[in-house]
Write a protein that holds these residues in place. Structure first.
Motif, mmCIF file in Angstrom:
data_model
loop_
_atom_site.group_PDB
_atom_site.id
_atom_site.type_symbol
_atom_site.label_atom_id
_atom_site.label_comp_id
_atom_site.label_asym_id
_atom_site.label_seq_id
_atom_site.Cartn_x
_atom_site.Cartn_y
_atom_site.Cartn_z
ATOM 1 N N PHE A 1 0.852 -1.372 -0.016
ATOM 2 C CA PHE A 1 -0.033 -0.156 -0.188
ATOM 3 C C PHE A 1 0.837 1.226 0.017
ATOM 4 O O PHE A 1 1.857 1.327 0.797
ATOM 5 C CB PHE A 1 -0.940 0.078 1.177
ATOM 6 N N PHE A 2 0.406 2.113 -0.780
ATOM 7 C CA PHE A 2 0.976 3.400 -0.917
ATOM 8 C C PHE A 2 0.007 4.381 -0.553
ATOM 9 O O PHE A 2 -1.024 4.474 -1.160
ATOM 10 C CB PHE A 2 1.790 3.979 -2.206
ATOM 11 N N PHE A 3 0.173 5.722 0.448
ATOM 12 C CA PHE A 3 -0.561 6.662 0.787
ATOM 13 C C PHE A 3 0.044 7.799 0.532
ATOM 14 O O PHE A 3 1.207 7.924 1.142
ATOM 15 C CB PHE A 3 -1.265 6.302 2.091
ATOM 16 N N VAL A 4 -0.712 8.863 0.085
ATOM 17 C CA VAL A 4 -0.178 10.096 0.053
ATOM 18 C C VAL A 4 -1.241 11.136 0.618
ATOM 19 O O VAL A 4 -2.296 11.229 0.045
ATOM 20 C CB VAL A 4 0.302 10.734 -1.507
ATOM 21 N N ASN A 5 -0.868 11.818 1.448
ATOM 22 C CA ASN A 5 -1.585 12.802 2.432
ATOM 23 C C ASN A 5 -2.943 11.972 2.537
ATOM 24 O O ASN A 5 -4.061 12.725 2.415
ATOM 25 C CB ASN A 5 -2.036 13.940 1.438
ATOM 26 N N GLY A 6 -2.772 10.735 3.210
ATOM 27 C CA GLY A 6 -4.198 10.080 3.476
ATOM 28 C C GLY A 6 -4.924 9.549 2.446
ATOM 29 O O GLY A 6 -6.007 9.022 2.612
ATOM 30 N N ARG A 7 -4.297 9.711 1.068
ATOM 31 C CA ARG A 7 -5.117 9.209 -0.055
ATOM 32 C C ARG A 7 -4.602 7.803 -0.630
ATOM 33 O O ARG A 7 -3.383 8.058 -0.895
ATOM 34 C CB ARG A 7 -5.259 10.073 -1.185
ATOM 35 N N TYR A 8 -5.076 6.763 -0.766
ATOM 36 C CA TYR A 8 -4.647 5.810 -1.540
ATOM 37 C C TYR A 8 -4.007 5.830 -2.892
ATOM 38 O O TYR A 8 -4.836 6.621 -3.551
ATOM 39 C CB TYR A 8 -5.616 4.287 -1.371
ATOM 40 N N MET A 9 -2.849 5.166 -3.368
ATOM 41 C CA MET A 9 -2.516 5.664 -4.617
ATOM 42 C C MET A 9 -1.734 4.175 -5.250
ATOM 43 O O MET A 9 -1.286 3.454 -4.491
ATOM 44 C CB MET A 9 -1.434 6.672 -4.642
ATOM 45 N N LYS B 1 -9.068 8.734 -8.557
ATOM 46 C CA LYS B 1 -7.952 9.366 -7.652
ATOM 47 C C LYS B 1 -6.752 8.617 -7.432
ATOM 48 O O LYS B 1 -6.309 8.716 -6.063
ATOM 49 C CB LYS B 1 -8.716 9.977 -6.573
ATOM 50 N N THR B 2 -6.582 7.380 -7.927
ATOM 51 C CA THR B 2 -5.327 6.503 -7.346
ATOM 52 C C THR B 2 -4.360 6.759 -8.082
ATOM 53 O O THR B 2 -3.276 6.242 -7.952
ATOM 54 C CB THR B 2 -5.963 5.189 -7.704
ATOM 55 N N GLU B 3 -4.386 7.721 -9.169
ATOM 56 C CA GLU B 3 -3.111 7.929 -9.991
ATOM 57 C C GLU B 3 -2.833 9.535 -9.440
ATOM 58 O O GLU B 3 -3.566 10.285 -9.984
ATOM 59 C CB GLU B 3 -3.575 7.894 -11.542
ATOM 60 N N ILE B 4 -1.705 9.663 -9.007
ATOM 61 C CA ILE B 4 -1.097 10.788 -8.622
ATOM 62 C C ILE B 4 0.294 11.189 -9.008
ATOM 63 O O ILE B 4 1.128 10.240 -9.249
ATOM 64 C CB ILE B 4 -1.179 10.992 -6.989
ATOM 65 N N LYS B 5 0.410 12.454 -9.533
ATOM 66 C CA LYS B 5 1.650 13.008 -10.114
ATOM 67 C C LYS B 5 2.295 13.678 -9.094
ATOM 68 O O LYS B 5 1.764 14.465 -8.365
ATOM 69 C CB LYS B 5 1.454 13.754 -11.337
ATOM 70 N N PHE B 6 3.712 13.617 -9.178
ATOM 71 C CA PHE B 6 4.402 14.234 -8.150
ATOM 72 C C PHE B 6 5.560 15.175 -8.679
ATOM 73 O O PHE B 6 5.981 14.779 -9.870
ATOM 74 C CB PHE B 6 5.336 13.075 -7.306
ATOM 75 N N GLU B 7 5.705 16.457 -8.332
ATOM 76 C CA GLU B 7 6.512 17.457 -8.956
ATOM 77 C C GLU B 7 8.019 16.995 -8.704
ATOM 78 O O GLU B 7 8.610 17.336 -9.754
ATOM 79 C CB GLU B 7 6.224 18.713 -8.405
ATOM 80 N N GLU B 8 8.380 16.383 -7.600
ATOM 81 C CA GLU B 8 9.660 16.238 -7.387
ATOM 82 C C GLU B 8 9.700 14.497 -7.075
ATOM 83 O O GLU B 8 10.239 13.993 -6.029
ATOM 84 C CB GLU B 8 10.201 16.993 -6.121
ATOM 85 N N GLU B 9 9.353 13.692 -8.189
ATOM 86 C CA GLU B 9 9.283 12.282 -8.278
ATOM 87 C C GLU B 9 10.618 11.626 -8.127
ATOM 88 O O GLU B 9 10.888 10.824 -7.285
ATOM 89 C CB GLU B 9 8.497 11.917 -9.650
ATOM 90 N N GLN B 10 11.691 12.196 -8.691
ATOM 91 C CA GLN B 10 12.865 11.731 -8.556
ATOM 92 C C GLN B 10 13.657 11.755 -7.480
ATOM 93 O O GLN B 10 14.138 10.823 -6.783
ATOM 94 C CB GLN B 10 13.907 12.343 -9.842
ATOM 95 N N THR B 11 13.484 12.892 -6.730
ATOM 96 C CA THR B 11 13.821 13.044 -5.309
ATOM 97 C C THR B 11 13.390 12.170 -4.390
ATOM 98 O O THR B 11 13.698 11.690 -3.367
ATOM 99 C CB THR B 11 13.969 14.548 -4.830
#
Length: 608
Positions: A251-259, A303-313
């Motif tokens: 499981f991955f969660f970002v800001n309380g949201r499953y992704m 809402k399970t697909e989320i993009k990150f601005e600093e993904e590599q970091t």
């Protein structure tokens, strides 16, 4: 020319939108429970009948709604979560589009009872197919009580293509787990057809994971915690020994949201490189806290697909955090304190009386380069006069062993005439391969894969004929399963009985294995049962003949001859003969090679 473009009616537009948002009963529960969380509820109860086909009820003690809000909440794009476009980049709630309730009401019959804490009386509203049927005052507790009945009653095609109740209930449990793992401080319950499936008291995250997936996880997970200026990563990751090929809880969660994020999944797997076997997965529960301005969740309706601005970091931070957790908490030698019944081994003390150091005897005059000294030490061994009798009965192997008359690359599966005159002599190479000479060269058979193919077809026949042989266990083995695994196991129990399993339900997710198929003697039943449940979950189809194949393959892998087991020539002969009676001698059920042939021309070219 007449105009042909027209604006669709709201009822049609809502049904189209519902096709994106509400895909199955699990989608309804996800949307309603997330709304309850956003409303500040600390107790949420979910009740389903017939896996959500008949009814879905979600009760919470949140803030509730006023009479006007209750009516307006079912309109499209009506929401209390955002006010302007910029709010999409500063989200602190689960929902924000304002489409969920409108989509649910468009394809079901909905009743909502709600009351706010400041109001003396609440509101009840009934909708059917997106249209309001009635609205009136009602006495009810604070919060919301949604009752969704006859899902997809006005979309027969969608209702027709719903899966079996077992499959739909499993999807509900998966959606439920993704929410309860984020909010351990909230008390959740889930009932299915009057049976309590979950009763999760409020507590900490580790306790919530144990409550959802079983007590074994308490010993199998390691804490992960790192805080940087880019993000904060916390949660738990499994120990290397908890890895398994199927059914790992990830499981991955970002800001309380499953992704879902394959790129970050690769980061976790890289941290376990060379620590787990190839193809095995490690469980993990990873939580990201990232500034809402640096992510975009408005990509897909689920809402399970989320993009990150600093993904590599973040990828590098995640890899380092997991490696640190494994290195810090797992690389500690175990200390054995249980010494009862163990032999007492004294510590050597040269000054103690009665204990003498060992004495090594040697000849200081011996010189290995002195022929006289060596001959004096080594006395010749007398050869008995009747030495020929020691080798009586041993015949010289024939130099012209019978070979195959055909090239196996062109042999049809099940053609026994091809191996009628094969050489009876086989060679086992490194406990893994069986090597036999054929007319065209050298045939190499993977002994484990060959046995998998044989057992797979045998198990399939037993399931179809319902004639599996069962072997009773002297001491039944108890297997612990999570609620979602319990649902899947109950769905495949009849198939398991057909091949020789005898499993009884002890309650509370515990099952006693009283009997097993005869070929599985010595196998770890806990591992076998979990793999079979995982195989059934991956199939994700109504329980029919289709589920036989993954179950048969799982059993065959566990019962097949392991690599490293030494086989006699007779055992290798039987294995080869039985393999050529199978419907497919060339490949395992999952497509791996069983046989390869090294051509005579290739051997000659290698020898020069």
């Amino acid at each position: 020319m007449s105009d042909i473009i027209q604006v669709l009616p709201d009822s049609v537009a809502n049904q189209i939108a519902a096709g994106e948002v509400i895909q199955r009963p699990a989608s309804v529960i996800k949307e309603l429970v997330e709304n309850a969380v956003d409303a500040g509820a600390d107790t949420i109860n979910v009740v389903v009948v017939d896996a959500g086909r008949t009814s879905i009820q979600v009760i919470d003690n949140g803030r509730g709604m006023s009479e006007t809000d209750a009516r307006l909440s079912f309109e499209r794009h009506a929401t209390s979560k955002i006010r302007k476009a910029d709010d999409l980049f500063a989200l602190h709630t689960m929902g924000f589009r304002g489409e969920a309730l409108a989509s649910i009401a468009a394809v079901a019959q909905v009743e909502l009872k709600t009351r706010m804490a400041d109001d003396e009386i609440g509101t009840v509203i009934h909708l059917s197919g997106g249209k309001v049927v009635s609205q009136s005052p009602v006495s009810c507790p604070v919060g919301c009580n949604f009752n969704v009945e006859n899902l997809f009653f006005n979309v027969p095609a969608r209702r027709k293509f719903l899966k079996s109740n077992t499959t739909e209930l499993n999807n509900i449990l998966q959606a439920f787990e993704r929410i309860v793992l984020v909010y351990p401080q909230i008390h959740f319950t889930l009932h299915s057809n009057g049976v309590e499936v979950f009763n999760l008291r409020s507590g900490n995250l580790r306790q919530r994971i144990v409550d959802v997936f079983g007590k074994r996880f308490n010993q199998d997970i390691l804490p992960v915690d790192v805080d940087t200026t880019v993000c904060r990563i916390s949660g738990f990751v499994g120990k290397p020994e908890s890895a398994k090929k199927k059914g790992a809880h990830q499981f991955f969660f970002v800001n309380g949201r499953y992704m879902k994020h394959p790129y970050f999944h690769k980061a976790v797997q890289n941290a376990f490189e060379r620590l787990v076997s190839v193809g095995e997965q490690v469980p993990y529960f990873i939580y990201f806290d990232v500034s809402p301005q640096n992510i975009d969740v408005n990509i897909h309706p689920t809402k399970t697909e989320i993009k990150f601005e600093e993904e590599q970091t973040i990828w590098q931070i995640l890899t380092a955090a997991v490696k640190e957790a494994v290195g810090k908490f797992n690389d500690v030698p175990a200390i054995e304190f249980d010494t009862q019944g163990k032999p007492d081994i004294p510590v050597f003390n040269p000054s103690a009386e009665g204990i003498a150091p060992p004495v090594v005897e040697y000849d200081p005059q011996y010189n290995p380069f002195n022929t006289n000294s060596r001959s004096s030490r080594q006395k010749p061994v007398a050869v008995p006069d009747s030495w020929e009798s020691l080798y009586a009965g041993i015949r010289q192997p024939s130099q012209e062993a019978p070979l195959f008359d055909e090239d196996l690359s062109s042999v049809d599966s099940g053609d026994l005439s091809v191996i009628a005159e094969k050489s009876p002599v086989h060679y086992q190479y490194k406990g893994k391969y069986i090597m036999t000479a054929v007319k065209s060269g050298l045939m190499i058979i993977d002994q484990h894969r060959a046995h998998v193919r044989i057992l797979y077809e045998d198990y399939l026949r037993q399931m179809e004929q319902r004639g599996g042989r069962s072997q009773k266990l002297l001491f039944p083995e108890v297997v612990e399963l999570s609620p979602s695994e319990t649902v899947l196991l109950e769905g495949i129990l009849s198939e398991m009985e057909n091949i020789g399993f005898d499993v009884s339900d002890l309650g509370g997710g515990s099952f006693a294995v009283n009997g097993i198929p005869a070929d599985l003697e010595g196998a770890n039943m806990s591992v076998v049962i979990h793999e079979m449940v995982a195989a059934a979950a991956e199939k994700n189809t109504p329980l029919s003949d289709d589920v036989y194949k993954p179950l048969a393959l799982c059993l065959a892998r566990n019962a097949a001859i392991p690599y490293g087991q030494v086989l006699t020539n007779e055992a290798m002969e039987n294995l080869v003969n039985t393999l050529f009676t199978c419907s497919n001698v060339n490949y395992t059920p999952d497509g791996k090679n069983v046989i390869c042939i090294l051509k005579q021309q290739e051997i000659d070219s290698l020898m020069g």
